[in-house]
Design a protein around this motif. Structure first.
Motif, short mmCIF file in Angstrom:
data_model
loop_
_atom_site.label_atom_id
_atom_site.label_comp_id
_atom_site.label_asym_id
_atom_site.label_seq_id
_atom_site.Cartn_x
_atom_site.Cartn_y
_atom_site.Cartn_z
N THR A 10 -33.78 56.23 32.16
CA THR A 10 -35.07 56.18 32.84
C THR A 10 -35.25 54.79 33.43
OG1 THR A 10 -36.13 57.81 31.41
CG2 THR A 10 -37.59 56.24 32.48
N TYR A 11 -35.80 54.73 34.64
CA TYR A 11 -36.08 53.43 35.25
C TYR A 11 -37.44 53.47 35.92
CZ TYR A 11 -35.77 49.06 37.72
OH TYR A 11 -36.03 47.79 38.16
N ARG A 12 -38.27 52.48 35.59
CA ARG A 12 -39.59 52.34 36.18
C ARG A 12 -39.68 51.01 36.92
NH1 ARG A 12 -40.52 54.52 31.11
NH2 ARG A 12 -41.57 56.57 31.13
N TYR A 13 -40.05 51.07 38.18
CA TYR A 13 -40.29 49.84 38.94
C TYR A 13 -41.61 49.23 38.48
CZ TYR A 13 -36.45 51.04 42.03
OH TYR A 13 -35.20 51.32 42.52
N ARG A 14 -41.67 47.93 38.49
CA ARG A 14 -42.87 47.23 38.02
C ARG A 14 -44.10 47.68 38.80
NH1 ARG A 14 -42.21 40.90 37.61
NH2 ARG A 14 -40.61 41.68 36.18
N ALA A 19 -41.84 57.16 36.96
CA ALA A 19 -40.48 56.64 36.88
C ALA A 19 -39.68 57.01 38.13
CB ALA A 19 -39.78 57.19 35.64
N THR A 55 -29.00 47.15 37.97
CA THR A 55 -30.29 47.37 37.35
C THR A 55 -30.07 47.85 35.93
OG1 THR A 55 -31.26 47.99 39.49
CG2 THR A 55 -32.47 48.66 37.54
N SER A 58 -34.84 51.23 31.93
CA SER A 58 -36.00 50.98 31.08
C SER A 58 -35.84 51.68 29.74
CB SER A 58 -37.28 51.49 31.77
OG SER A 58 -37.39 50.97 33.07
N GLU A 59 -35.21 52.84 29.77
CA GLU A 59 -34.90 53.61 28.56
C GLU A 59 -33.53 54.26 28.78
OE1 GLU A 59 -38.04 56.43 27.81
OE2 GLU A 59 -39.57 54.97 28.42
#
Length: 256
Positions: A10-14, A19, A55, A58-59
């Motif tokens: 999982t990836y979340r941009y600030r 996500a 990158t 995030s999880e």
């Protein structure tokens, strides 16, 4: 065992509420090609950035040779950067116009600290160019002296020069005309078979994936909605989203 994999990534941009990639798992098997398809914003580019270790998820995690990719492990990172090489979308933008082809193709050897003397480095560069169908006369020329298809061959030679296990190709034929697209796809497929390479390719064009990839992963809104052998998924898609992609996207001329 897979060469490269995402496990529940999982990836979340600030600052984003949703996500960009949400719990996606995929595996890149040795000698096989994986296509990642989906509309703009589906998470394709984020997945490639994770696979290239540009990158950090995030999880979840990125696995390289079956082991979690640890950000602080510099030795592991160096091995990955040599073993996993990118081929970018636009051959006009990805090659430095101020550099001759010999320096362009040798660039990864220099940046990754591969210890070769001058003669061996030149020989390695010439071998990589020969593999993509360009002769030694190309070494002293500049990118503007080549066609778009030849430039993409130079970009592929640059990726091959470190003897990688995986090529990560981001829309590698979208900037080329139809005939040249077919030639480059055939080149990538030949390199995969001859070298035992694994290939991960993002494409918005389903027919490109049908022509090259053994397996396919369909992303929608950052989530994996369908995956499996390419022939199975594209000939009998289960998800309406996949069906829409197949129906809507212009064809290369190669049917699944």
């Amino acid at each position: 065992m897979s060469v490269l994999a995402l496990e529940g990534a999982t990836y979340r941009y600030r600052g984003a509420t949703e996500a960009a990639l949400d719990g996606v798992s995929l595996a890149v098997e040795k000698g096989r090609s994986l296509g990642i398809v989906g509309e703009s914003g589906s998470g394709k580019t984020t997945a490639l950035r994770l696979l290239l270790a540009l990158t950090t998820p995030s999880e979840g995690q990125v696995l390289f040779d079956g082991e979690p990719l640890l950000r602080r492990n510099s030795g592991q990172a160096r091995r990955l950067r040599r073993a996993v090489q990118p081929v970018f979308q636009d051959p006009y933008a990805s090659l430095d116009p101020r550099m001759r082809v010999d320096r362009i193709v040798a660039e990864p050897l220099v940046s990754l600290g591969v210890e070769l003397d001058g003669a061996r480095r030149r020989a390695r560069v010439a071998e990589s160019l020969a593999e993509v169908g360009l002769d030694a006369e190309a070494l002293g020329r500049y990118p503007h002296e080549f066609s778009g298809g030849q430039r993409q061959r130079i970009a592929i030679a640059r990726a091959l020069v470190t003897d990688p296990a995986v090529l990560i190709a981001d829309e590698p034929v979208s900037a080329l005309d139809v005939t040249t697209r077919i030639e480059v796809i055939e080149l990538l497929d030949r390199l995969r078979r001859e070298r035992g390479l694994s290939i991960v390719m993002v494409s918005h064009d389903v027919s490109v994936v049908a022509a090259l990839c053994d397996d396919v992963l369909v992303l929608q809104g950052g989530r994996a909605v369908e995956s499996g052998p390419t022939l199975d998924v594209l000939s009998a898609p289960r998800e309406p989203y996949t069906q829409g992609l197949i129906a809507a996207i212009p064809r290369l001329g190669v049917e699944p």
